[in-house]
Design a protein around this motif. Structure first.
Motif, PDB file in Angstrom:
ATOM      1  N   ALA A   1       0.842  -1.202   0.000  1.00 40.80           N
ATOM      2  CA  ALA A   1       0.000   0.000   0.000  1.00 40.80           C
ATOM      3  C   ALA A   1       0.872   1.246   0.000  1.00 40.80           C
ATOM      4  O   ALA A   1       0.613   2.211  -0.724  1.00 40.80           O
ATOM      5  CB  ALA A   1      -0.915  -0.009   1.220  1.00 40.80           C
ATOM      6  N   ARG A   2       1.931   1.203   0.795  1.00 44.45           N
ATOM      7  CA  ARG A   2       2.831   2.351   0.855  1.00 44.45           C
ATOM      8  C   ARG A   2       3.534   2.534  -0.489  1.00 44.45           C
ATOM      9  O   ARG A   2       3.734   3.645  -0.947  1.00 44.45           O
ATOM     10  CB  ARG A   2       3.848   2.142   1.990  1.00 44.45           C
ATOM     11  N   ASP A   3       3.872   1.417  -1.124  1.00 43.03           N
ATOM     12  CA  ASP A   3       4.493   1.468  -2.447  1.00 43.03           C
ATOM     13  C   ASP A   3       3.547   2.116  -3.460  1.00 43.03           C
ATOM     14  O   ASP A   3       3.986   2.777  -4.386  1.00 43.03           O
ATOM     15  CB  ASP A   3       4.840   0.044  -2.913  1.00 43.03           C
ATOM     16  N   GLY A   4       2.247   1.888  -3.251  1.00 45.36           N
ATOM     17  CA  GLY A   4       1.250   2.496  -4.122  1.00 45.36           C
ATOM     18  C   GLY A   4       0.937   3.928  -3.741  1.00 45.36           C
ATOM     19  O   GLY A   4       0.001   4.527  -4.280  1.00 45.36           O
ATOM     20  N   GLY A   5       1.671   4.479  -2.797  1.00 48.80           N
ATOM     21  CA  GLY A   5       1.518   5.891  -2.464  1.00 48.80           C
ATOM     22  C   GLY A   5       0.506   6.185  -1.374  1.00 48.80           C
ATOM     23  O   GLY A   5       0.120   7.337  -1.179  1.00 48.80           O
ATOM     24  N   ALA A   6       0.053   5.163  -0.640  1.00 52.75           N
ATOM     25  CA  ALA A   6      -0.943   5.398   0.403  1.00 52.75           C
ATOM     26  C   ALA A   6      -0.299   6.059   1.623  1.00 52.75           C
ATOM     27  O   ALA A   6       0.785   5.674   2.044  1.00 52.75           O
ATOM     28  CB  ALA A   6      -1.589   4.079   0.802  1.00 52.75           C
TER      29      ALA A   6
ATOM     30  N   GLN B   1      -4.678   6.518   4.836  1.00 53.21           N
ATOM     31  CA  GLN B   1      -5.232   5.779   3.699  1.00 53.21           C
ATOM     32  C   GLN B   1      -5.003   4.283   3.885  1.00 53.21           C
ATOM     33  O   GLN B   1      -5.849   3.471   3.509  1.00 53.21           O
ATOM     34  CB  GLN B   1      -4.573   6.246   2.399  1.00 53.21           C
TER      35      GLN B   1
END
Lengths: 362, 285
Positions: B189-194, B198
C-alpha cells in the motif's frame, strides 16, 4: 513506452543494530537493463532491493535514480514500483481495485482509474478475471496481477523480490519468459532478486553476485559464467571446480601453484607473489579423460562417483590433494573408454579453461 | 461386531460434547420455552399452554421502553468499545515492534480482569460519587461550584462502567485479526503511495472487519444480558431487559420471566445473524 532510469548505488550500507546486512556496495545499473541480484539467503540482496524501493532506510550512502537522489524519499515518490515475493495482493479487493489502488490513493476519480486498471489487466491478459478476488487465482495469474498493479504507476524501474519463488518449476520457466518479454516491451529497468543462478542467467543483462553484504562480481551472465571473479562466484554459479593452493611461481601470464601434500597446477592469471594463497577455477564440462600433454593441466585421481545424465556423464574424482573434482564428459567420450567407480583415471584440460580467481572477500 | 463398533465410533467421539451441550444449553432452553407458556400466581406455577405471558410482555409499554433503553446502552457501548478497541489493537499490532512487548502490553490490558466484575464496578463509586474524587477535585480546584450530579447513578455511569468491563472483548478479536494481516500488504500500500490514514482506511480496517464483528457479538450479547452494571451504576434509576427479568423472578413470576427471556434470546439471535450476514467471520474460526 516509458522512460527508464539508471540506478546508481553509491557506497550504500545497511546496518541492523550490530549486524551489517549490506556493506558499502557501489553499483551502477544502466537504464533499461535487466539486472539480477543473485546470492544465497542472507547475502543482502533483498535488503539492497528494499533500499532501492524505499521500504528500508539507507544507513550510509546514497541511491540515485536517473538524476534524482532518492535516498530519503518515500517509496511512491521515487519512480520505482515493487513486486513483492508473495505478491501482496489485497485479499479484500477485486483485481480491478487491486490494480487501481495507487491511482485511488492519488485521488484519481473512479471511472478513470477503473478504465486504466482494466487496460493494464488487458496488457497482462487478465481482463477476463477483473471482478475476481486474488484468492480465486492461480500463482501465475496472481503474479500477472501484481505486475499490473506495479506497472500502473508508470515506474522508471521495477523492483522484483524473488518473483518466481512461489511458482512450480514448469510455471517458473514460463513466467520467466514473460518477464523478459515484458521488460523488452516496456524498456524500463528491472531489478530482480533471486537465489537461482539458472534464473539469473536466463533473464539478466547484468548479474550481480552478492555474498555477506558485498558484491562479488557484477557483469554480464557470460562473463560471470566464464570468468568468475572469485572462488565464491565460481562455486555459487556451479560448473567450475575450485582448486586452492599456494603460489610456486608466475611467468608468461601463467601462475603455477601447489596443493599442500598434492599436485602442482597451472592457471592463467596475473602474477602473484610466491607463497600466497591462490584459488583457480576449472570448467567441469571442459575436462577430458586422458593424460595431459602439458604439465600442470591435469592429474590422475580415483573415481568416487558416477552419475548418468543422458547426454553427459558426471564423474566425481578424488586425487592430487583435491577432495572432490567434478568432470562432465559427453556420453560419446565416456563410452569410448568407460571407467568404473574405484578406477584411477587421468584427467586434463586446456590452458584457457583454468583461470586464477581473485582474492576472496577480506 | 467389529463393523458395528467402527460405525459407532464417530458417535461415541461426539458424545461428550453432545452431552455437555445438551445438559447445559439445549435442555435449559427447552425448559425455559416450556415454562414460558405456563400459568402462575403468587404462590406457584401451573403447567398449561397459554400465550398470555407473551401477550403481557409484548403488550406492555414498559417492556418496549426497557428494550429501547437496553438497545441504547448496547449501541453506545458498542460504538465506544469498537472505537477504543480498534485503536488499541492497531497500536499493539502495528506500532509495537517486538513480539515480547506486544505480549506484555496485551497482558497489561487483561490485568483488570483479574478482579471480579462487581469489584471493578463498585470501585467507580468513590471516583464518581457526589463527594468522590472527581467532584471534590473539581470543586477544590474552583472549576465548579456544585458537585456534578450526573457522574454517578446515571446512564453516563452505566455506559462508563460497561465500556470499562467490555472493551477487552473488542480488543482481543481485533488484535487477533490484525496480527494475521500480512505486513507486506502494508508495504504494498505504501508502495502504491498510500498515506498512513489511507492505509488504515483502505487496507487495515477492511481486513480487521471479521475481528470487529466477533468483538461486536461479544459486546452486544454481554450488554443485552447485563443487569448488575445497570442496577449498581444507575442506582436503580435505569432499567434493562435482564434487570426486568430479575425483578420478575424476585416476585416469583417465573413464567413471565421465561417469556421475557425467550423474547430477548430471539432478538439477540437476530442481531448476531445480522452481524454474520454483513461480515464473513468464517476465516477467523
Amino acid at each position: 513506452m516509458s522512460k527508464a532510469a539508471e540506478i546508481d548505488i553509491a557506497s550504500v550500507s545497511k546496518i541492523y543494530g550490530k549486524t551489517t546486512a549490506v556493506d558499502a556496495i557501489s553499483l551502477k545499473i544502466p537504464a533499461g537493463s535487466y539486472c539480477c541480484l543473485l546470492g544465497p539467503s542472507g547475502c543482502g540482496k533483498t535488503s539492497t532491493l528494499r533500499m532501492i524501493a524505499g521500504h528500508e532506510s539507507v544507513s550510509v550512502g546514497d541511491i540515485v535514480l536517473g538524476k534524482t537522489v532518492v535516498t530519503h524519499l518515500p517509496p511512491a515518490k521515487r519512480g520505482t514500483a515493487m513486486m513483492f515475493q508473495s505478491y501482496a495482493l489485497f485479499p479484500h479487493l477485486d483485481l480491478i481495485d487491486n490494480v487501481a489502488f495507487s491511482l485511488k490513493m492519488a485521488g484519481v476519480d473512479k471511472v478513470t482509474r477503473r478504465t486504466k486498471a482494466l487496460d493494464m489487466l488487458k496488457l497482462m491478459q487478465m481482463d477476463a478475471y477483473a471482478s475476481r478476488k486474488p484468492a480465486q487465482l492461480s500463482g501465475g495469474q496472481q503474479q500477472r496481477v501484481a505486475l499490473a498493479r506495479a506497472l500502473i504507476t508508470d515506474p522508471e524501474a521495477l523492483l522484483l523480490d524473488e518473483p518466481l519463488s512461489a511458482l512450480d518449476p514448469f510455471l517458473k520457466i514460463r513466467m520467466r519468459a514473460e518477464l523478459k518479454k515484458l521488460q523488452k516491451q516496456l524498456g524500463i529497468t528491472f531489478v530482480h532478486v533471486t537465489h537461482s543462478q539458472e534464473e539469473a542467467m536466463a533473464l539478466a543483462d547484468i548479474i550481480v553476485v552478492m555474498s555477506e553484504g558485498r558484491i562479488e562480481q557484477a557483469a554480464s551472465p557470460r562473463e560471470v559464467f566464464e570468468r568468475p571473479a572469485t572462488a565464491f562466484v565460481a562455486r555459487f554459479m556451479g560448473d567450475h571446480n575450485v582448486i586452492s593452493g599456494k603460489v610456486v611461481n608466475s611467468a608468461d601470464g601463467l601462475v603455477t601453484f601447489e596443493i599442500v601434500g598434492g599436485g602442482t597446477f597451472s592457471a592463467a592469471g596475473k602474477p602473484r607473489t610466491p607463497g600466497a594463497d591462490v584459488d583457480a577455477a576449472v570448467r567441469t564440462d571442459h575436462v577430458r579423460i586422458g593424460e595431459s600433454p602439458i604439465k600442470g593441466l591435469g592429474f590422475t585421481g580415483i573415481v568416487s562417483n558416477l552419475e548418468y545424465r543422458g547426454g553427459t556423464i558426471k564423474l566425481t574424482i578424488e586425487g592430487a590433494g583435491i577432495a572432490e573434482f567434478t568432470a562432465i564428459v559427453t556420453d560419446k567420450a565416456f563410452y569410448a573408454a568407460p571407467v568404473a567407480v574405484g578406477d584411477a583415471v587421468p584427467l586434463h584440460w586446456d590452458i584457457e579453461d583454468a583461470i586464477v580467481l581473485g582474492a576472496p572477500n577480506p | 461386531m467389529n463393523n458395528l463398533l467402527s460405525r459407532a465410533t464417530p458417535y461415541l467421539q461426539a458424545a461428550p460434547l453432545l452431552l455437555i451441550l445438551g445438559f447445559f444449553l439445549a435442555i435449559p432452553i427447552l425448559l425455559l420455552l416450556i415454562v414460558s407458556f405456563w400459568d402462575y400466581d403468587f404462590a406457584g406455577m401451573y403447567p398449561d399452554f397459554m400465550t398470555l405471558n407473551y401477550a403481557e410482555t409484548l403488550g406492555s409499554w414498559v417492556t418496549w421502553k426497557t428494550y429501547g433503553n437496553t438497545l441504547k446502552f448496547a449501541a453506545m457501548v458498542w460504538a465506544i468499545t469498537a472505537f477504543v478497541g480498534f485503536w488499541v489493537a492497531y497500536f499493539l499490532a502495528f506500532h509495537v515492534r517486538t513480539a515480547t512487548m506486544q505480549m506484555v502490553l496485551f497482558l497489561v490490558c487483561t490485568v483488570p480482569f483479574l478482579t471480579s466484575n462487581i469489584i471493578r464496578m463498585i470501585s467507580w463509586i468513590p471516583v464518581l460519587g457526589r463527594n468522590g474524587l472527581i467532584n471534590s477535585g473539581l470543586v477544590g480546584a474552583g472549576v465548579i461550584d456544585q458537585p456534578i450530579e450526573w457522574l454517578l447513578y446515571s446512564d453516563f455511569a452505566v455506559i462508563l462502567a460497561m465500556v470499562h468491563l467490555y472493551t477487552l472483548f473488542m480488543v482481543t478479536p481485533i488484535f487477533n485479526t490484525m496480527m494475521r494481516i500480512d505486513k507486506s500488504l502494508i508495504e504494498a500500500a505504501r508502495d502504491g503511495g498510500a498515506k498512513d490514514w489511507q492505509i488504515i482506511w483502505n487496507v487495515i480496517l477492511p481486513l480487521a472487519k471479521p475481528g470487529i464483528a466477533i468483538g461486536t457479538i461479544f459486546v452486544v450479547t454481554l450488554v443485552m444480558a447485563d443487569f448488575s452494571t445497570v442496577q449498581v451504576m444507575s442506582g436503580g434509576q435505569s432499567a434493562s431487559v435482564a434487570l426486568m427479568m430479575r425483578n420478575q423472578m424476585s416476585l416469583l413470576q417465573y413464567p413471565a420471566a421465561a417469556a421475557n427471556a425467550i423474547v430477548l434470546l430471539v432478538l439477540v439471535l437476530f442481531m448476531v445473524a445480522g452481524i454474520l450476514r454483513i461480515v464473513d467471520i468464517r476465516k477467523e474460526l
